[in-house]
Design a protein around this motif. Structure first.
Motif, mmCIF file in Angstrom:
data_model
loop_
_atom_site.group_PDB
_atom_site.id
_atom_site.type_symbol
_atom_site.label_atom_id
_atom_site.label_comp_id
_atom_site.label_asym_id
_atom_site.label_seq_id
_atom_site.Cartn_x
_atom_site.Cartn_y
_atom_site.Cartn_z
ATOM 1 N N ILE A 41 -16.994 -26.846 -89.106
ATOM 2 C CA ILE A 41 -17.255 -26.120 -87.861
ATOM 3 C C ILE A 41 -15.972 -25.484 -87.355
ATOM 4 C CG2 ILE A 41 -17.850 -26.389 -85.414
ATOM 5 C CD1 ILE A 41 -19.874 -28.502 -86.234
ATOM 6 N N ARG A 42 -16.067 -24.228 -86.984
ATOM 7 C CA ARG A 42 -14.920 -23.481 -86.467
ATOM 8 C C ARG A 42 -15.039 -23.344 -84.949
ATOM 9 N NH1 ARG A 42 -14.126 -17.407 -88.564
ATOM 10 N NH2 ARG A 42 -13.726 -18.504 -90.523
ATOM 11 N N GLY A 43 -13.903 -23.204 -84.291
ATOM 12 C CA GLY A 43 -13.937 -22.925 -82.856
ATOM 13 C C GLY A 43 -13.926 -24.140 -81.962
ATOM 14 N N GLY A 44 -13.540 -25.315 -82.523
ATOM 15 C CA GLY A 44 -13.460 -26.508 -81.675
ATOM 16 C C GLY A 44 -12.448 -26.358 -80.556
ATOM 17 N N GLY A 45 -11.541 -25.397 -80.717
ATOM 18 C CA GLY A 45 -10.557 -25.138 -79.670
ATOM 19 C C GLY A 45 -11.141 -24.518 -78.425
ATOM 20 N N ILE A 46 -12.454 -24.312 -78.416
ATOM 21 C CA ILE A 46 -13.122 -23.818 -77.212
ATOM 22 C C ILE A 46 -12.935 -24.793 -76.053
ATOM 23 C CG2 ILE A 46 -15.376 -24.913 -77.604
ATOM 24 C CD1 ILE A 46 -16.655 -22.226 -76.735
ATOM 25 N N ILE A 47 -12.544 -26.023 -76.387
ATOM 26 C CA ILE A 47 -12.288 -27.018 -75.350
ATOM 27 C C ILE A 47 -11.178 -26.559 -74.410
ATOM 28 C CG2 ILE A 47 -10.595 -28.315 -76.708
ATOM 29 C CD1 ILE A 47 -13.258 -29.774 -74.323
ATOM 30 N N PHE A 48 -10.250 -25.738 -74.911
ATOM 31 C CA PHE A 48 -9.159 -25.236 -74.056
ATOM 32 C C PHE A 48 -9.673 -24.180 -73.077
ATOM 33 C CE2 PHE A 48 -6.930 -26.553 -78.017
ATOM 34 C CZ PHE A 48 -6.280 -27.652 -77.477
ATOM 35 N N LEU A 49 -10.694 -23.429 -73.484
ATOM 36 C CA LEU A 49 -11.328 -22.491 -72.553
ATOM 37 C C LEU A 49 -12.050 -23.254 -71.448
ATOM 38 C CD1 LEU A 49 -12.872 -19.615 -74.708
ATOM 39 C CD2 LEU A 49 -10.834 -19.571 -73.283
ATOM 40 N N ILE A 50 -12.691 -24.340 -71.835
ATOM 41 C CA ILE A 50 -13.389 -25.169 -70.850
ATOM 42 C C ILE A 50 -12.380 -25.752 -69.857
ATOM 43 C CG2 ILE A 50 -14.754 -27.278 -70.539
ATOM 44 C CD1 ILE A 50 -16.004 -26.648 -73.311
ATOM 45 N N ALA A 51 -11.236 -26.196 -70.379
ATOM 46 C CA ALA A 51 -10.184 -26.727 -69.505
ATOM 47 C C ALA A 51 -9.684 -25.648 -68.549
ATOM 48 C CB ALA A 51 -9.030 -27.266 -70.349
ATOM 49 N N ALA A 52 -9.574 -24.420 -69.048
ATOM 50 C CA ALA A 52 -9.125 -23.309 -68.200
ATOM 51 C C ALA A 52 -10.132 -23.027 -67.093
ATOM 52 C CB ALA A 52 -8.908 -22.057 -69.057
ATOM 53 N N LEU A 53 -11.410 -23.084 -67.423
ATOM 54 C CA LEU A 53 -12.457 -22.872 -66.416
ATOM 55 C C LEU A 53 -12.412 -23.953 -65.344
ATOM 56 C CD1 LEU A 53 -15.491 -21.796 -68.633
ATOM 57 C CD2 LEU A 53 -14.403 -20.415 -66.845
ATOM 58 N N VAL A 54 -12.227 -25.207 -65.775
ATOM 59 C CA VAL A 54 -12.145 -26.320 -64.825
ATOM 60 C C VAL A 54 -10.944 -26.136 -63.906
ATOM 61 C CG1 VAL A 54 -11.768 -28.800 -64.573
ATOM 62 C CG2 VAL A 54 -13.351 -27.958 -66.313
ATOM 63 N N LEU A 55 -9.803 -25.777 -64.484
ATOM 64 C CA LEU A 55 -8.593 -25.597 -63.676
ATOM 65 C C LEU A 55 -8.748 -24.434 -62.705
ATOM 66 C CD1 LEU A 55 -5.679 -26.604 -63.232
ATOM 67 C CD2 LEU A 55 -4.944 -24.835 -64.834
ATOM 68 N N ILE A 155 7.459 -34.072 -63.811
ATOM 69 C CA ILE A 155 7.280 -35.241 -62.953
ATOM 70 C C ILE A 155 8.604 -35.947 -62.648
ATOM 71 C CG2 ILE A 155 6.266 -37.569 -62.838
ATOM 72 C CD1 ILE A 155 3.866 -36.486 -64.379
ATOM 73 N N ARG A 156 9.469 -36.033 -63.667
ATOM 74 C CA ARG A 156 10.671 -36.846 -63.520
ATOM 75 C C ARG A 156 11.944 -36.074 -63.196
ATOM 76 N NH1 ARG A 156 9.710 -41.858 -65.948
ATOM 77 N NH2 ARG A 156 11.711 -42.461 -65.001
ATOM 78 N N ALA A 157 11.963 -34.781 -63.463
ATOM 79 C CA ALA A 157 13.212 -34.031 -63.283
ATOM 80 C C ALA A 157 13.063 -32.838 -62.348
ATOM 81 C CB ALA A 157 13.745 -33.582 -64.651
ATOM 82 N N VAL A 158 12.322 -31.828 -62.780
ATOM 83 C CA VAL A 158 12.185 -30.592 -62.005
ATOM 84 C C VAL A 158 10.697 -30.270 -61.837
ATOM 85 C CG1 VAL A 158 12.714 -28.141 -61.886
ATOM 86 C CG2 VAL A 158 14.344 -29.705 -62.959
ATOM 87 N N HIS A 159 10.222 -30.344 -60.612
ATOM 88 C CA HIS A 159 8.813 -30.043 -60.363
ATOM 89 C C HIS A 159 8.649 -28.526 -60.295
ATOM 90 C CE1 HIS A 159 4.709 -30.719 -59.078
ATOM 91 N NE2 HIS A 159 4.902 -29.900 -58.058
ATOM 92 N N PHE A 160 8.227 -27.946 -61.420
ATOM 93 C CA PHE A 160 8.156 -26.492 -61.482
ATOM 94 C C PHE A 160 6.735 -25.952 -61.380
ATOM 95 C CE2 PHE A 160 7.650 -27.959 -65.818
ATOM 96 C CZ PHE A 160 6.729 -27.090 -66.389
ATOM 97 N N ILE A 161 5.721 -26.856 -61.437
ATOM 98 C CA ILE A 161 4.330 -26.397 -61.368
ATOM 99 C C ILE A 161 3.436 -27.577 -61.014
ATOM 100 C CG2 ILE A 161 3.580 -26.843 -63.748
ATOM 101 C CD1 ILE A 161 2.482 -23.901 -63.719
ATOM 102 N N ASP A 162 2.251 -27.299 -60.485
ATOM 103 C CA ASP A 162 1.298 -28.361 -60.187
ATOM 104 C C ASP A 162 0.977 -29.134 -61.458
ATOM 105 O OD1 ASP A 162 -1.447 -29.633 -59.823
ATOM 106 O OD2 ASP A 162 -1.148 -28.818 -57.812
ATOM 107 N N ALA A 163 1.003 -30.454 -61.374
ATOM 108 C CA ALA A 163 0.820 -31.302 -62.560
ATOM 109 C C ALA A 163 -0.515 -31.064 -63.264
ATOM 110 C CB ALA A 163 0.951 -32.777 -62.168
ATOM 111 N N ASP A 164 -1.540 -30.661 -62.522
ATOM 112 C CA ASP A 164 -2.852 -30.414 -63.135
ATOM 113 C C ASP A 164 -2.788 -29.306 -64.185
ATOM 114 O OD1 ASP A 164 -3.965 -32.346 -61.534
ATOM 115 O OD2 ASP A 164 -4.692 -30.935 -60.018
ATOM 116 N N MET A 165 -1.868 -28.373 -63.998
ATOM 117 C CA MET A 165 -1.716 -27.258 -64.929
ATOM 118 C C MET A 165 -1.305 -27.757 -66.317
ATOM 119 S SD MET A 165 -1.949 -23.935 -65.116
ATOM 120 C CE MET A 165 -1.250 -22.412 -65.786
ATOM 121 N N ILE A 166 -0.758 -28.973 -66.377
ATOM 122 C CA ILE A 166 -0.357 -29.549 -67.661
ATOM 123 C C ILE A 166 -1.290 -30.688 -68.067
ATOM 124 C CG2 ILE A 166 1.571 -30.508 -68.980
ATOM 125 C CD1 ILE A 166 3.480 -29.350 -66.943
#
Length: 315
Positions: A41-55, A155-166
């Motif tokens: 099966i190809r396209g299992g990386g669609i999970i990253f699109l789903i993550a983008a939609l959730v974010l 988290i530990r050094a430089v807070h450069f973006i909302d943690a949810d983005m990672i």
């Protein structure tokens, strides 16, 4: 608590996609570039699109612009997985997505030459990441290591973006690896996976580099970078068409010619990148040029020695 809920949500989405992919015959057939011999099966990386939609739904006001870019480049990559699209269409969509990234990063106030150079670098990284997606586990594991390094700094050094983005792409990587990090993978990432996560990671790297002014964070992609650039140089020496499909990346030689297990090669690549990331984190105050040379030169040497060993000293 919400992160815990996302795991079963993402797992369910993957299982649903498998049924859809099976019904519509979205499968990967082995070809001259492939390092596998089984229809999967190809396209299992669609999970990253789903993550983008959730974010995007979760942090719409803050991240709708970069996530729109992620969705744009991800959707066109998914369509390319199903029906091969012309390179012209792909590059136009990539330019649109990267433009959204730069809008979010507020890069357009820079010198036009610098902006053009940034376009070339980002599109180069995205496509190189895609070319490196050729064996089980490599994209998911490598991405997980890079994202974890970025989150540690965040988290530990430089807070450069909302943690949810990672956190969201990390969760997506873990779920994807459950199905892909196997001797016989349940699915492959496809272009939708490798291109989408490459876009996401490049966005985060540019964000932290602009925020801190420290460009050594680009070394978080040094293993992929060395393999990609030196393989291009190697193919130019052989007078090959560098735009034609091949199996000459070092990781491909290790998996195909040396017959090393795919998961072992993927783990080695991710582990070496982890070591580089730890070195960068521990020495972030050093001169960018000096630190880059101390990391890149040994990697180049390892690449050359390994390749010469595999080809018995012959080009």
């Amino acid at each position: 608590m919400l992160y815990i809920i996302l795991f079963p949500l993402f797992f369910g989405a993957m299982l649903l996609y498998f049924r859809i992919a099976d019904h519509y015959n979205i499968i990967d057939h082995p070809n001259e570039r492939s390092s596998h011999s089984i229809i999967t099966i190809r396209g299992g990386g669609i999970i990253f699109l789903i993550a983008a939609l959730v974010l995007m739904g979760w942090h719409f006001n803050e991240f709708y612009i970069p996530m729109l870019g992620t969705l744009v480049i991800g959707v066109i990559s998914f369509l390319d997985d199903m029906h091969t699209l012309s390179s012209r269409i792909r590059i136009i969509i990539q330019l649109i997505a990267v433009s959204l990234m730069f809008w979010y990063l507020n890069l357009y106030h820079l010198n036009p030459v610098a902006v053009i150079a940034a376009y070339i670098i980002v599109i180069g990284i995205i496509n190189a990441y895609n070319f490196m997606d050729g064996i089980n586990g490599i994209t998911g594991l490598y991405s997980l290591v890079v994202l974890s390094g970025l989150q540690y700094i965040n988290i530990r050094a430089v807070h450069f973006i909302d943690a949810d983005m990672i956190w969201l792409p990390i969760i997506a990587c873990l779920v994807f690896l459950f199905f892909n990090f196997r001797k016989r993978a349940k699915c492959f990432a496809g272009d939708v996976g490798s291109v989408t996560i490459a876009f996401w990671i490049t966005l985060l790297l540019f964000k932290i580099m602009l925020f801190t002014g420290n460009w050594t964070y680009i070394l978080f992609l040094s293993i992929y970078g060395v393999d990609t650039v030196l393989t291009i140089i190697y193919r130019l020496i052989l007078k090959q068409n560098i735009f034609k499909a091949h199996r000459l990346h070092l990781y491909q030689l290790l998996a195909n010619e040396c017959k090393l297990p795919h998961l072992l090669v993927s783990t080695v690549y991710a582990f070496v990148q982890l070591i580089v990331i730890l070195i960068v984190i521990q020495n972030s105050t050093y001169s960018s040029i000096l630190l880059s040379l101390l990391i890149i030169l040994p990697l180049i040497l390892i690449y050359i020695i390994t390749r010469l060993g595999l080809t018995k000293g012959n080009i």
